[in-house]
Design an enzyme around this catalytic site. Structure first.
Site, PDB file in Angstrom:
ATOM      1  N   ASP A  69      21.507  37.567  76.903  1.00 25.93           N
ATOM      2  CA  ASP A  69      21.391  37.811  78.337  1.00 25.93           C
ATOM      3  C   ASP A  69      20.672  39.117  78.652  1.00 25.93           C
ATOM      4  O   ASP A  69      20.403  39.930  77.760  1.00 25.93           O
ATOM      5  CB  ASP A  69      22.798  37.803  78.975  1.00 25.93           C
ATOM      6  CG  ASP A  69      23.837  38.556  78.154  1.00 25.93           C
ATOM      7  OD1 ASP A  69      23.456  39.350  77.273  1.00 25.93           O
ATOM      8  OD2 ASP A  69      25.029  38.354  78.384  1.00 25.93           O
ATOM      9  N   ASN A 120      37.513  38.314  81.284  1.00 20.93           N
ATOM     10  CA  ASN A 120      37.793  37.092  82.053  1.00 20.93           C
ATOM     11  C   ASN A 120      37.402  35.837  81.267  1.00 20.93           C
ATOM     12  O   ASN A 120      37.340  34.751  81.814  1.00 20.93           O
ATOM     13  CB  ASN A 120      37.052  37.129  83.404  1.00 20.93           C
ATOM     14  CG  ASN A 120      35.542  37.255  83.230  1.00 20.93           C
ATOM     15  OD1 ASN A 120      35.034  37.222  82.107  1.00 20.93           O
ATOM     16  ND2 ASN A 120      34.827  37.399  84.328  1.00 20.93           N
ATOM     17  N   HIS A 136      34.490  35.398  79.735  1.00 15.22           N
ATOM     18  CA  HIS A 136      33.062  35.051  79.751  1.00 15.22           C
ATOM     19  C   HIS A 136      32.431  35.216  78.369  1.00 15.22           C
ATOM     20  O   HIS A 136      32.876  36.024  77.555  1.00 15.22           O
ATOM     21  CB  HIS A 136      32.292  35.826  80.842  1.00 15.22           C
ATOM     22  CG  HIS A 136      32.010  37.260  80.568  1.00 15.22           C
ATOM     23  ND1 HIS A 136      31.948  38.213  81.560  1.00 15.22           N
ATOM     24  CD2 HIS A 136      31.733  37.934  79.425  1.00 15.22           C
ATOM     25  CE1 HIS A 136      31.658  39.383  81.049  1.00 15.22           C
ATOM     26  NE2 HIS A 136      31.522  39.243  79.746  1.00 15.22           N
ATOM     27  N   GLU A 157      30.303  33.313  83.672  1.00 17.45           N
ATOM     28  CA  GLU A 157      31.549  33.724  84.297  1.00 17.45           C
ATOM     29  C   GLU A 157      32.427  32.500  84.572  1.00 17.45           C
ATOM     30  O   GLU A 157      31.920  31.369  84.598  1.00 17.45           O
ATOM     31  CB  GLU A 157      31.232  34.429  85.625  1.00 17.45           C
ATOM     32  CG  GLU A 157      30.301  35.630  85.484  1.00 17.45           C
ATOM     33  CD  GLU A 157      30.984  36.869  84.939  1.00 17.45           C
ATOM     34  OE1 GLU A 157      31.997  36.747  84.220  1.00 17.45           O
ATOM     35  OE2 GLU A 157      30.493  37.978  85.223  1.00 17.45           O
TER      36      GLU A 157
HETATM   37  C1  F6R Z   1      26.748  40.883  76.019  1.00 12.25           C
HETATM   38  C2  F6R Z   1      27.467  39.773  76.609  1.00 12.25           C
HETATM   39  C3  F6R Z   1      28.886  39.898  77.087  1.00 12.25           C
HETATM   40  C4  F6R Z   1      29.767  40.760  76.198  1.00 12.25           C
HETATM   41  C5  F6R Z   1      31.188  40.821  76.749  1.00 12.25           C
HETATM   42  C6  F6R Z   1      32.080  41.723  75.932  1.00 12.25           C
HETATM   43  O1  F6R Z   1      25.435  40.493  75.659  1.00 12.25           O
HETATM   44  O2  F6R Z   1      26.899  38.748  76.736  1.00 12.25           O
HETATM   45  O3  F6R Z   1      29.425  38.604  77.179  1.00 12.25           O
HETATM   46  O4  F6R Z   1      29.779  40.236  74.904  1.00 12.25           O
HETATM   47  O5  F6R Z   1      31.157  41.298  78.076  1.00 12.25           O
HETATM   48  O6  F6R Z   1      31.615  43.038  76.032  1.00 12.25           O
HETATM   49  P1  F6R Z   1      32.234  44.224  75.179  1.00 12.25           P
HETATM   50  O7  F6R Z   1      31.888  43.965  73.765  1.00 12.25           O
HETATM   51  O8  F6R Z   1      31.553  45.462  75.712  1.00 12.25           O
HETATM   52  O9  F6R Z   1      33.714  44.207  75.440  1.00 12.25           O
END
Ligand code: F6R
Length: 241
Positions: free
Chosen positions: A67, A136, A138, A143
């Site tokens: 992303d 959440n 994701h 989301e």
């Molecule tokens: C990042 C992404 C997000 C993260 C998720 C967890 O490219 O796609 O889904 O993997 O928000 O983030 P952290 O590792 O910072 O807790």
């Protein structure tokens, strides 16, 4: 799902790097799906160390990132392009032209998402997709929703994601409100998926993902339906199992 328990974050990073290293060794021209965020930082450090020791060669590897924030340029230090360049790509021998991150500066979201989906297809699909887990549930920026998004698309970030990511920005107001992300369908087409989860704050959502119902309200729960998922989680993240 295969679940590998790690004692702590460092152990998790080593174990996740082991899976990625094995993929690169077995198939040197593999397509790696990569993630940003805090969780993979240790994994990327491990991979860099193994490359420096001469144990890994990325010269034929191709990568696709999950992303990118909509509107951020590559040189913006909060863009995911910038993150990948600084935390992995510039330290290893992957060819820049073999790395792919959605272009956040393309204003036509349909055009960019179609282009990105076609890149993944033209590479022959993803061999191993690394994922972190949002609070959440994701994955990528998919989301909680009424349905699972099939392909790369533009999303409105939820308040909980904006709140979780504001730590990287000067203020919550600076966090972009939209992002381009691979869809759940794009992720599920990967041959193998590696979900890395660390910390007590992820314990409840990880339990929901692994043991709860498969629902788009907990996007990562869909991974229960994939034939080859490895979850690497530390003791804190597994404390509610
Ligand atoms: C990042 C992404 C997000 C993260 C998720 C967890 O490219 O796609 O889904 O993997 O928000 O983030 P952290 O590792 O910072 O807790």
């Amino acid at each position: 799902m295969r679940i590998i328990q790690a004692s702590d974050y460092n152990d998790l990073s080593r174990k996740a790097a082991n899976v990625i290293a094995a993929q690169v060794i077995i198939k040197p021209d593999c397509v790696l799906g990569l993630a940003t965020g805090s969780t993979p930082l240790g994994t990327y450090k491990e991979l860099i160390e193994r490359y420096e020791r001469g144990d890994l060669d990325f010269s034929c590897v191709k990568s696709v990132n999950l992303d990118e924030y909509r509107g951020l340029t590559k040189d913006n230090d909060q863009s995911y392009y910038y993150f990948m360049h600084n935390n992995l790509f510039k330290h290893i021998n992957i060819h820049p032209e073999n790395t792919n991150v959605p272009d956040g500066t393309e204003p036509d979201s349909h055009k960019e998402c179609t282009r990105y989906e076609q890149i993944i297809q033209s590479l022959g699909g993803i061999d191993l997709q690394l994922l972190g887990l949002g609070h959440n549930g994701h994955i990528g920026f998919n989301e909680p929703d009424e349905s699972f998004a099939p392909v790369t698309h533009c999303v409105n970030l939820t308040e909980s994601t904006i709140d979780a990511n504001k730590r990287f920005f000067a203020s919550a107001g600076d966090v972009p409100r939209q992002a381009y992300t691979m869809g759940i369908g794009t992720i599920m087409k990967a041959s193998r998926i590696l979900l890395a989860v660390s910390g007590e704050d992820k314990a409840q959502i990880l339990k929901d993902v692994v043991f709860g119902p498969v629902t788009p309200q907990v996007p990562a729960s869909v991974l229960q339906l994939h034939k080859d998922v490895i979850v690497v989680a530390d003791e804190a993240a597994m404390s509610k199992f």
